[in-house]
Design an enzyme around this catalytic site. Structure first.
Site, PDB file in Angstrom:
ATOM      1  N   ASP A  94       0.827  -1.209   0.000  1.00 56.02           N
ATOM      2  CA  ASP A  94       0.000   0.000   0.000  1.00 56.02           C
ATOM      3  C   ASP A  94       0.862   1.260   0.000  1.00 56.02           C
ATOM      4  O   ASP A  94       0.574   2.232  -0.710  1.00 56.02           O
ATOM      5  CB  ASP A  94      -0.918   0.018   1.228  1.00 56.02           C
ATOM      6  CG  ASP A  94      -2.197  -0.781   1.004  1.00 56.02           C
ATOM      7  OD1 ASP A  94      -2.464  -1.149  -0.149  1.00 56.02           O
ATOM      8  OD2 ASP A  94      -2.926  -1.020   1.980  1.00 56.02           O
ATOM      9  N   ASP A 127      18.841  43.666  32.867  1.00 59.62           N
ATOM     10  CA  ASP A 127      20.198  43.670  32.323  1.00 59.62           C
ATOM     11  C   ASP A 127      21.175  43.254  33.418  1.00 59.62           C
ATOM     12  O   ASP A 127      21.912  44.067  33.978  1.00 59.62           O
ATOM     13  CB  ASP A 127      20.527  45.070  31.794  1.00 59.62           C
ATOM     14  CG  ASP A 127      21.938  45.162  31.227  1.00 59.62           C
ATOM     15  OD1 ASP A 127      22.501  44.102  30.872  1.00 59.62           O
ATOM     16  OD2 ASP A 127      22.473  46.281  31.142  1.00 59.62           O
ATOM     17  N   LYS A 137      10.381  23.995  25.086  1.00 57.75           N
ATOM     18  CA  LYS A 137      10.141  22.579  25.392  1.00 57.75           C
ATOM     19  C   LYS A 137       8.711  22.170  25.068  1.00 57.75           C
ATOM     20  O   LYS A 137       8.449  21.051  24.633  1.00 57.75           O
ATOM     21  CB  LYS A 137      10.440  22.350  26.879  1.00 57.75           C
ATOM     22  CG  LYS A 137       9.960  21.032  27.454  1.00 57.75           C
ATOM     23  CD  LYS A 137      10.140  21.048  28.963  1.00 57.75           C
ATOM     24  CE  LYS A 137       9.432  19.873  29.612  1.00 57.75           C
ATOM     25  NZ  LYS A 137       9.485  19.948  31.083  1.00 57.75           N
ATOM     26  N   ASN A 191       6.557  38.395  17.557  1.00 58.73           N
ATOM     27  CA  ASN A 191       6.828  36.976  17.808  1.00 58.73           C
ATOM     28  C   ASN A 191       7.756  36.413  16.736  1.00 58.73           C
ATOM     29  O   ASN A 191       8.348  37.144  15.948  1.00 58.73           O
ATOM     30  CB  ASN A 191       5.509  36.201  17.838  1.00 58.73           C
ATOM     31  CG  ASN A 191       4.833  36.189  16.481  1.00 58.73           C
ATOM     32  OD1 ASN A 191       4.817  37.198  15.783  1.00 58.73           O
ATOM     33  ND2 ASN A 191       4.269  35.057  16.091  1.00 58.73           N
ATOM     34  N   CYS A 220       7.032  34.873  14.039  1.00 59.02           N
ATOM     35  CA  CYS A 220       6.558  34.999  12.655  1.00 59.02           C
ATOM     36  C   CYS A 220       6.033  36.392  12.322  1.00 59.02           C
ATOM     37  O   CYS A 220       5.391  36.573  11.287  1.00 59.02           O
ATOM     38  CB  CYS A 220       5.485  33.949  12.370  1.00 59.02           C
ATOM     39  SG  CYS A 220       6.051  32.264  12.628  1.00 59.02           S
ATOM     40  N   GLU A 275       3.618  38.372  13.238  1.00 54.97           N
ATOM     41  CA  GLU A 275       2.220  38.790  13.131  1.00 54.97           C
ATOM     42  C   GLU A 275       1.584  39.111  14.481  1.00 54.97           C
ATOM     43  O   GLU A 275       0.481  39.654  14.521  1.00 54.97           O
ATOM     44  CB  GLU A 275       1.383  37.723  12.404  1.00 54.97           C
ATOM     45  CG  GLU A 275       0.856  36.580  13.258  1.00 54.97           C
ATOM     46  CD  GLU A 275       1.874  35.496  13.549  1.00 54.97           C
ATOM     47  OE1 GLU A 275       1.496  34.441  14.096  1.00 54.97           O
ATOM     48  OE2 GLU A 275       3.066  35.699  13.237  1.00 54.97           O
ATOM     49  N   THR A 311       0.886  29.977   8.396  1.00 53.26           N
ATOM     50  CA  THR A 311       0.083  28.750   8.168  1.00 53.26           C
ATOM     51  C   THR A 311       0.820  27.665   7.392  1.00 53.26           C
ATOM     52  O   THR A 311       0.192  26.845   6.729  1.00 53.26           O
ATOM     53  CB  THR A 311      -1.261  29.028   7.441  1.00 53.26           C
ATOM     54  OG1 THR A 311      -1.044  29.284   6.049  1.00 53.26           O
ATOM     55  CG2 THR A 311      -2.024  30.178   8.077  1.00 53.26           C
TER      56      THR A 311
END
EC number: 1.17.4.1
Length: 771
Positions: free
Chosen positions: A57, A226, A243, A427, A429, A431, A603
């Site tokens: 298969d 700091d 994690k 962040n 990405c 956005e 996405t």
């Protein structure tokens, strides 16, 4: 020659039986193009004595997948073979699969190690008849091969490295994991997920309903302090988040620069680079969930920091390895003053945050006042031309695709969280725009709408889109309440401000289904109306939740509490598609349950699963190779292949011509109407892409992951793109810079004899990033 069946018995190989199994799975496919006998003959060639039916298969599915360039239905057939194989290897009943996952015993120590949570098991036990009865397993066969293999590799739960979940089991687990005892809502969510109207983000699909139900995608941190204590306490936070499969954005603009005095030890600081090497090694060390996602961080720095030039070299391919951090992503948090100085060819003062404190805590006019005060007081470490820094930024982007570019003032000025304090980073990405501080780690839970699904009978169904968005808002609010948080500072932040991020996928697919060229006026108008609808639906649902449960804790003082919505901050008047004033009145009365709502993310993986093009992006190519954890697959734009086969225009010559041109159809003799609709990103003016980002930006209260694609980038081209985006008020100026190499690689499965020699190929088959 014999095969070994699933029950362990041997059976002689029978060609007719293999053909019959494949033919049964060809229902509804185009029989003019799909040939079960051809697949079976190739399977026979790969048989050896003692091969298992599972291996047969798998081989049949892979062979069918390699035929995808002949017709898109081969991808469906390949998936059906693979799904059928999985169905034969797994239990049917959802409740039984959940029971097996709950009863799992670690074979190494003999301890009960439940994979799903006890509450999930209790819910399933109570409602198992209802849940078992509503699952529709035929929907598993709607995935294409590439999407199914992505699920199989990373998303479906395993016991002792053997997959036990079917895709429908996973979706029901996610729905029950989110809604728990609210079974009717769980079934509603299951149906919308399994019909592919939307999807939750990868961490939610991985972890919903499990013993460690960490369902958040994004975490934003500021450096606590700091100091050695602050730096390593922040590192621990990053490690614990990573994690649990969280992507990290970290602001380090408050860390003193190299050469600065350290009063506590009477020493001199080495600056941010050695510190980032430690963070880099932590990212390398931590593996998120068994290779599902590697540990990843984006590091944000403001360009006045005097270590900026070394920071821009961190990902370069050459130079001293001691000054490189190849596993971190770098990003700039740029104040308007820097852009003005570059534009005016002015000077730029580089400063140390220890000697010039507070610059990262202010924005806009307040930043400009403090920065110029420090300049007048000569507290800078050095002065250089602003364009020297700018040139280094552009050179780094051309070589490495980074740093990401975000505009600090636009991000703060247009944020509904402005009342909380200064936002210092985005962040991983680019956005998510949320407030964080030493005591709060910002979090965001994500989901994306599959826009292609809303093209029904040649029209876009805005009402259905609004309804689905409202379900997503309710789901993400439940996730906020039940989520497992890796650190307490994340839970504090998320439950106080309750931000969510709704994105999209398949915008390009929706345009194609409507026969709109991506850069057409019709597409540009639909782009605005889609995001206006998403924002409206999200606000309406959030207000309805606030009416029942009260507004989020820090609502008072926000823009929304004063009747100001995102489009007001852009000075944009919405269309007449929705009635905004009554909604504003209702928000004034009841408030909002969420501080932020809309955030189009990349996405990458979930679009692969659903078979859609990523996010808001045009297609990068019409034929290309996809690389993910599960392997490498040749993918053809299924819309193009379908229209060409329907119009009897698809043949080997066209296929090879397109492949030779790196996925473009513009050099073919195909009709002009097809060429217009199937332009790739490289053939669409980037200013159109940026303009469309700004158009929808008026309805995006966080930000959006926006890549810039320039085949042959130069200083002038990139500078023009960046300043255009900045002038339009974008928050994210650029996620990645995507370029093409100077010469093309050897084309994948290219039949050179079938290409007419009139065009020299100098393009690559482009693959999109997996942000």
């Amino acid at each position: 020659m014999f095969v070994i069946k699933r029950n362990g018995y041997k059976e002689n190989v029978m060609f007719d039986k293999i053909t019959s199994r494949i033919r049964k799975l060809c229902y509804g496919l185009n029989t003019d193009h799909i040939d079960p006998i051809k697949i079976a003959m190739k399977v026979i060639q790969g048989i050896y004595n003692g091969v298992t039916t599972v291996e047969l298969d798998t081989l049949a599915a892979e062979i069918a997948a390699t035929c995808t360039t002949q017709h898109p239905d081969y991808a469906i057939l390949a998936a059906r073979i693979a799904v059928s194989n999985l169905h034969k290897e797994t239990k049917k009943l959802f409740s039984e699969v959940m029971e097996d996952l709950f009863n799992y015993v670690n074979p190494k120590n003999g301890k009960h190690s439940p994979i799903i949570s006890s509450i999930t098991m209790d819910i399933v036990n109570k409602y198992k008849d209802k849940l078992n009865s509503v699952i529709i397993y035929e929907r598993d066969f709607s995935y294409n091969y590439f999407g199914f293999k992505t699920l199989e590799k990373s998303y479906l739960l395993k016991i002792n490295n053997k997959i036990v979940e079917r895709p429908q089991h996973m979706l029901m687990r996610v729905a029950v994991g989110i809604h728990q005892w609210d079974i009717d809502s769980a079934i509603e969510t299951y149906n919308l997920l399994s019909e592919k109207w939307f999807t939750h983000a990868s961490p939610t699909l991985f972890n919903a309903g499990t013993s460690r139900h960490q369902m958040s995608s994004c975490f934003l941190l500021n450096m606590i302090d700091d100091s050695i204590e602050g730096i390593y306490d922040t590192l621990k936070r990053c490690a614990l988040i990573s994690k649990m499969a969280g992507g990290i954005g970290l602001s380090i603009s408050n860390i003193r620069a190299s050469g600065s005095y350290i009063s506590g030890t009477n020493g001199i600081s080495n600056g941010i680079i050695p510190m980032l090497r430690v963070y880099n090694n932590t990212a390398r060390y931590i593996d998120q969930g068994g290779n599902k996602r590697p540990g990843v961080m984006a590091i944000y720095l403001e360009p006045w920091h005097s270590d900026i030039m070394a920071f821009l070299d961190l990902k370069k391919n050459t130079g001293n390895e001691e000054h490189r951090t190849r596993d971190l992503f770098i990003a700039l948090w740029i104040p308007d003053l820097f852009m003005k100085r570059v534009k005016d060819d002015g000077e730029w003062s580089l400063m140390c945050p220890d000697e010039c404190p507070g610059l990262d805590n202010v924005w806009g006019d307040e930043f400009e006042r403090l920065y110029t005060l420090y300049e007048r007081e000569r507290r800078y470490k050095s002065i250089i031309k602003a364009r020297v820094v700018w040139k280094a930024i552009i050179e780094s982007q051309i070589e490495t695709g980074t740093p990401f570019i975000l505009y600090k003032d636009a991000c703060n000025k247009k944020s509904n969280q402005q009342n909380l304090g200064t936002i210092k980073c985005s962040n991983l990405c680019t956005e998510i725009i949320q407030y964080a501080d030493a005591n709060e780690v910002a979090v965001c839970n994500l989901a994306s709408v599959a826009l292609n699904m809303f093209v029904i009978d040649g029209r876009f169904d805005f009402l259905k889109l609004k309804d689905v968005v409202k379900v997503i808002v309710r789901n993400l609010n439940k996730i906020i309440d039940i989520n497992y948080y890796p650190i307490p500072e994340a839970e504090i932040s998320n439950k106080r401000h309750r931000p969510i991020g709704i994105g999209v996928q398949g915008l390009a697919d929706a345009f194609i289904l409507l026969n709109y060229p991506f850069d057409s006026l019709e597409a540009q108008d639909l782009n605005k109306k889609i995001f206006e609808t998403i924002y409206y639906g999200a606000l309406e649902a959030s207000c309805e939740l606030a009416e029942k449960e009260g507004p989020y804790d820090t609502y008072v003082g926000s823009y929304a509490s004063n009747g100001i919505l995102q489009y007001d901050l852009w000075n944009v008047v919405p269309s007449d598609l929705w009635n905004w004033e009554p909604l504003k009145d209702k928000i004034r009365t009841y408030g909002l349950r969420n501080s932020l709502l809309v955030a189009p993310m990349p996405t990458a993986s979930t679009a692969q699963i659903l078979g859609n093009n990523e996010s808001v992006e045009p297609y990068t190519s019409n034929i290309y190779t996809r690389r993910v954890l599960s392997g490498e697959f040749q993918v053809v734009n299924p819309h193009l292949l379908r229209v060409l086969t329907e119009r009897k225009l698809w043949n080997d010559e066209i296929k090879n011509r397109i492949m030779a041109d790196g996925g473009s159809i513009q050099n073919t003799n195909l009709p002009e109407d097809i060429k217009r609709v199937y332009k790739t990103i490289w053939e669409i003016p980037q200013k159109t892409i940026i303009k469309m980002a700004a158009d929808r930006g008026a309805f995006i209260d966080q930000s959006q992951s926006m890549n810039i694609h320039i085949a042959d980038p130069s200083y002038s081209k990139l500078t023009s793109m960046h300043f255009y985006g900045w002038s339009l008020g974008l928050k994210t100026g650029m996620y990645y810079l995507r370029t093409k190499p100077a010469s093309a690689p050897i084309q994948f499965t290219l039949d050179k004899d079938k290409i007419k020699p009139l065009v020299v190929c100098d393009s690559e088959i482009c693959t999109s990033c997996s942000g």
